[in-house]
Design an enzyme around this catalytic site. Structure first.
Site, mmCIF file in Angstrom:
data_model
loop_
_atom_site.group_PDB
_atom_site.id
_atom_site.type_symbol
_atom_site.label_atom_id
_atom_site.label_comp_id
_atom_site.label_asym_id
_atom_site.label_seq_id
_atom_site.Cartn_x
_atom_site.Cartn_y
_atom_site.Cartn_z
ATOM 1 N N ASN A 138 67.948 40.334 -11.827
ATOM 2 C CA ASN A 138 67.104 40.346 -13.003
ATOM 3 C C ASN A 138 67.282 39.063 -13.798
ATOM 4 O O ASN A 138 68.357 38.488 -13.874
ATOM 5 C CB ASN A 138 67.316 41.604 -13.853
ATOM 6 C CG ASN A 138 68.731 41.860 -14.307
ATOM 7 O OD1 ASN A 138 69.681 41.714 -13.540
ATOM 8 N ND2 ASN A 138 68.879 42.274 -15.551
ATOM 9 N N ALA A 170 64.089 35.792 -23.896
ATOM 10 C CA ALA A 170 64.027 36.202 -25.300
ATOM 11 C C ALA A 170 62.675 36.840 -25.619
ATOM 12 O O ALA A 170 62.581 37.711 -26.473
ATOM 13 C CB ALA A 170 64.291 35.021 -26.225
ATOM 14 N N SER A 171 61.646 36.420 -24.933
ATOM 15 C CA SER A 171 60.336 37.073 -25.024
ATOM 16 C C SER A 171 60.346 38.149 -23.935
ATOM 17 O O SER A 171 59.990 37.902 -22.785
ATOM 18 C CB SER A 171 59.222 36.062 -24.767
ATOM 19 O OG SER A 171 57.978 36.710 -24.722
ATOM 20 N N TYR A 172 60.830 39.335 -24.295
ATOM 21 C CA TYR A 172 61.184 40.376 -23.329
ATOM 22 C C TYR A 172 60.189 40.604 -22.191
ATOM 23 O O TYR A 172 60.615 40.706 -21.044
ATOM 24 C CB TYR A 172 61.480 41.698 -24.049
ATOM 25 C CG TYR A 172 62.711 41.620 -24.912
ATOM 26 C CD1 TYR A 172 63.945 41.289 -24.390
ATOM 27 C CD2 TYR A 172 62.622 41.862 -26.275
ATOM 28 C CE1 TYR A 172 65.072 41.201 -25.191
ATOM 29 C CE2 TYR A 172 63.745 41.788 -27.087
ATOM 30 C CZ TYR A 172 64.968 41.450 -26.535
ATOM 31 O OH TYR A 172 66.066 41.368 -27.325
ATOM 32 N N CYS A 187 62.536 41.952 -13.136
ATOM 33 C CA CYS A 187 63.576 42.779 -12.527
ATOM 34 C C CYS A 187 64.009 42.180 -11.192
ATOM 35 O O CYS A 187 63.262 41.450 -10.544
ATOM 36 C CB CYS A 187 63.051 44.194 -12.294
ATOM 37 S SG CYS A 187 62.536 45.053 -13.787
ATOM 38 N N GLU A 244 64.322 43.571 -8.285
ATOM 39 C CA GLU A 244 63.517 43.993 -7.138
ATOM 40 C C GLU A 244 62.273 43.125 -6.981
ATOM 41 O O GLU A 244 61.924 42.715 -5.875
ATOM 42 C CB GLU A 244 63.098 45.463 -7.292
ATOM 43 C CG GLU A 244 64.272 46.425 -7.345
ATOM 44 C CD GLU A 244 64.798 46.699 -8.754
ATOM 45 O OE1 GLU A 244 65.381 47.783 -8.947
ATOM 46 O OE2 GLU A 244 64.645 45.842 -9.654
ATOM 47 N N CYS A 281 62.530 50.545 -11.468
ATOM 48 C CA CYS A 281 61.676 50.991 -12.569
ATOM 49 C C CYS A 281 60.250 51.196 -12.052
ATOM 50 O O CYS A 281 59.934 50.864 -10.896
ATOM 51 C CB CYS A 281 61.699 49.972 -13.708
ATOM 52 S SG CYS A 281 60.796 48.439 -13.350
ATOM 53 N N CYS A 305 58.463 48.010 -10.790
ATOM 54 C CA CYS A 305 58.987 47.581 -9.488
ATOM 55 C C CYS A 305 58.513 48.503 -8.368
ATOM 56 O O CYS A 305 58.190 48.048 -7.270
ATOM 57 C CB CYS A 305 60.510 47.511 -9.524
ATOM 58 S SG CYS A 305 61.117 46.104 -10.469
#
EC number: 3.5.4.5
Length: 160
Positions: free
Chosen positions: A62, A66-68, A73, A75, A112, A115
């Site tokens: 992963n 900062a910019s989520y 991820c 995978e 998730c 993914c």
């Protein structure tokens, strides 16, 4: 109206020692990839390793930002890398390992939803299932024989 039941069959191994040798090695590569994850925000590190039909192993981990929403991820990093480098080579298996800097992760951590959808795209493209093996840091390992076992109602190109 009728009721429809959808079931999935998963295998649970008590630990990595019970895995077939090729998958045990693949899981070790996922663990190694996990250790290099860039996760300064969540402190939750995930590593993935793909075994391709040509014998190559492709890894991913992963990568946060900062910019989520801009992060990826493990995978998807691995599967997109495989798609870019080996576009026509089938994925036989994926191993995933997750760990946290805040606690010991003993529960197997599956991919998730995003993914799962991305992996489904590759499974449909190759017209063959890919095995998924996932674990925490240590302990039990869960095996799904196909992405369809984790995402039974696939949305794919046939829906478009």
């Amino acid at each position: 109206m009728k009721e429809v039941e959808i079931t999935s069959r998963l295998m649970v191994y008590d630990n990595t020692d019970e895995l077939p040798e090729t998958i045990r090695v693949l899981m070790q590569k996922a663990v190694e990839a996990r250790k290099n994850a860039y996760a300064p925000y969540s402190r939750f590190k995930v590593g993935a390793a793909l075994l391709l039909e040509n014998g190559e192993v492709v890894i991913g981990n992963n990568q946060e930002n900062a910019s989520y929403p801009s992060g990826l991820c493990a995978e998807r990093v691995a599967v997109y890398h495989a798609g870019a480098r080996y576009p026509d080579v089938k994925i036989r298996a994926m191993a995933i390992s997750a760990a946290s800097d805040n606690r010991t992760v003993l529960t197997p951590i599956p991919p998730c939803g995003a993914c799962r959808q991305s992996l489904a795209e590759y499974e449909v493209k190759q017209a063959e299932p890919m095995e998924l093996y996932f674990m925490g840091e240590t302990g039990k390992v869960v095996k799904a024989a196909s992405v369809k076992d984790l995402l039974p109602l696939l949305f794919d190109k046939s829906n478009l």
